[in-house]
Design an enzyme around this catalytic site. Sequence first.
Site, PDB file in Angstrom:
ATOM      1  N   CYS A 168      -0.897   4.028  -6.286  1.00  0.00           N
ATOM      2  CA  CYS A 168      -1.781   3.383  -5.299  1.00  0.00           C
ATOM      3  C   CYS A 168      -1.944   1.960  -5.801  1.00  0.00           C
ATOM      4  O   CYS A 168      -2.174   1.744  -7.008  1.00  0.00           O
ATOM      5  CB  CYS A 168      -3.132   4.088  -5.252  1.00  0.00           C
ATOM      6  SG  CYS A 168      -4.425   3.155  -4.401  1.00  0.00           S
TER       7      CYS A 168
ATOM      8  N   CYS B 257       0.865  -1.174   0.000  1.00  0.00           N
ATOM      9  CA  CYS B 257       0.000   0.000   0.000  1.00  0.00           C
ATOM     10  C   CYS B 257       0.906   1.230   0.000  1.00  0.00           C
ATOM     11  O   CYS B 257       1.732   1.379   0.914  1.00  0.00           O
ATOM     12  CB  CYS B 257      -0.850  -0.047   1.275  1.00  0.00           C
ATOM     13  SG  CYS B 257      -1.848   1.410   1.562  1.00  0.00           S
TER      14      CYS B 257
HETATM   15  N1  DGL Z   1      -4.032   0.673  -1.928  1.00  0.00           N
HETATM   16  C1  DGL Z   1      -3.648   1.794  -1.164  1.00  0.00           C
HETATM   17  C2  DGL Z   1      -2.476   2.542  -1.684  1.00  0.00           C
HETATM   18  O1  DGL Z   1      -1.653   1.949  -2.344  1.00  0.00           O
HETATM   19  C3  DGL Z   1      -4.624   2.497  -0.263  1.00  0.00           C
HETATM   20  C4  DGL Z   1      -5.873   3.007  -0.828  1.00  0.00           C
HETATM   21  C5  DGL Z   1      -6.737   3.628   0.247  1.00  0.00           C
HETATM   22  O2  DGL Z   1      -7.130   2.899   1.152  1.00  0.00           O
HETATM   23  O3  DGL Z   1      -6.995   4.824   0.184  1.00  0.00           O
HETATM   24  O4  DGL Z   1      -2.308   3.704  -1.445  1.00  0.00           O
END
Ligand code: DGL
Length: 256
Positions: free
Chosen positions: A186, A71
Amino acid sequence: MIKVGLFDSGIGGFSILNELFSVLPAAEYFYYSDEAHAPYGPKSDQEITNRAIIITEELLKKNVELIVVACNTATASSIDELRSKFPHVPFVGVEPYLNAYYKMPDGNKKMMVLTTESTGKSERFKRLKERLDPNSNIDHYPLKNLARLIESYYHHPDDKNLFESEVKDELLFLKSKNYTHAILGCTHYPLITKYLEKILQLKTISPCPYIASRVVALVKNNDTDAHSNTGFYFFSSLINQWELKNRSDLLLPFNQ
Ligand code: DGL
């Protein structure tokens, strides 16, 4: 048997897990999806770090030898704290692949990087951008809703038309800007590469293959042979228990 832990606010980290299934099929995977606290995008660093610590403790109970912070938002807000609180654990974080701009030949390239709001505001992202893109050749856009839309489509894939139209609305302001490439900052975003490329008429750049190679380089017992391991362990903070899932179902809603 190599045991690898991963976590994200939801299913975004599946984009990395999917790469790992190809390059390190013999490992046993433990994936923590923090759905009860998603999305991370609008949350403060402290809130995300508190979650990251609780999740790390849960993954360590499974004896993972390495943790992928799958993430960008949690990497930006929490990886330094995780490394100091758990010094014996190797953590692999994920950051937008800004190097792509400078690796690509000069000529017709116009690039942007897309992140969540929290990643965009983070000191870590600002430092990364200043270091890797000192002349600001890459434009940055935080997206408020895209990760949430992808997450919710994964859980309710029945309304594909609604999903497509919501994604189009979210990206509308970028359509006329003639970008040639979008760097995906993301982990949810690479899950819908085909939509992003179609709607924005460009190529996307994902860090996921690089993260998977980094994991391969770090694991001690590097057995990369194909293997009959067809499952992975999945924990949702909504249900609070580990389940065994099929690897072949990982990206099902996005492949239809
Ligand atoms: N998948 C996440 C990232 O890479 C988080 C997305 C979220 O929960 O806002 O930032």
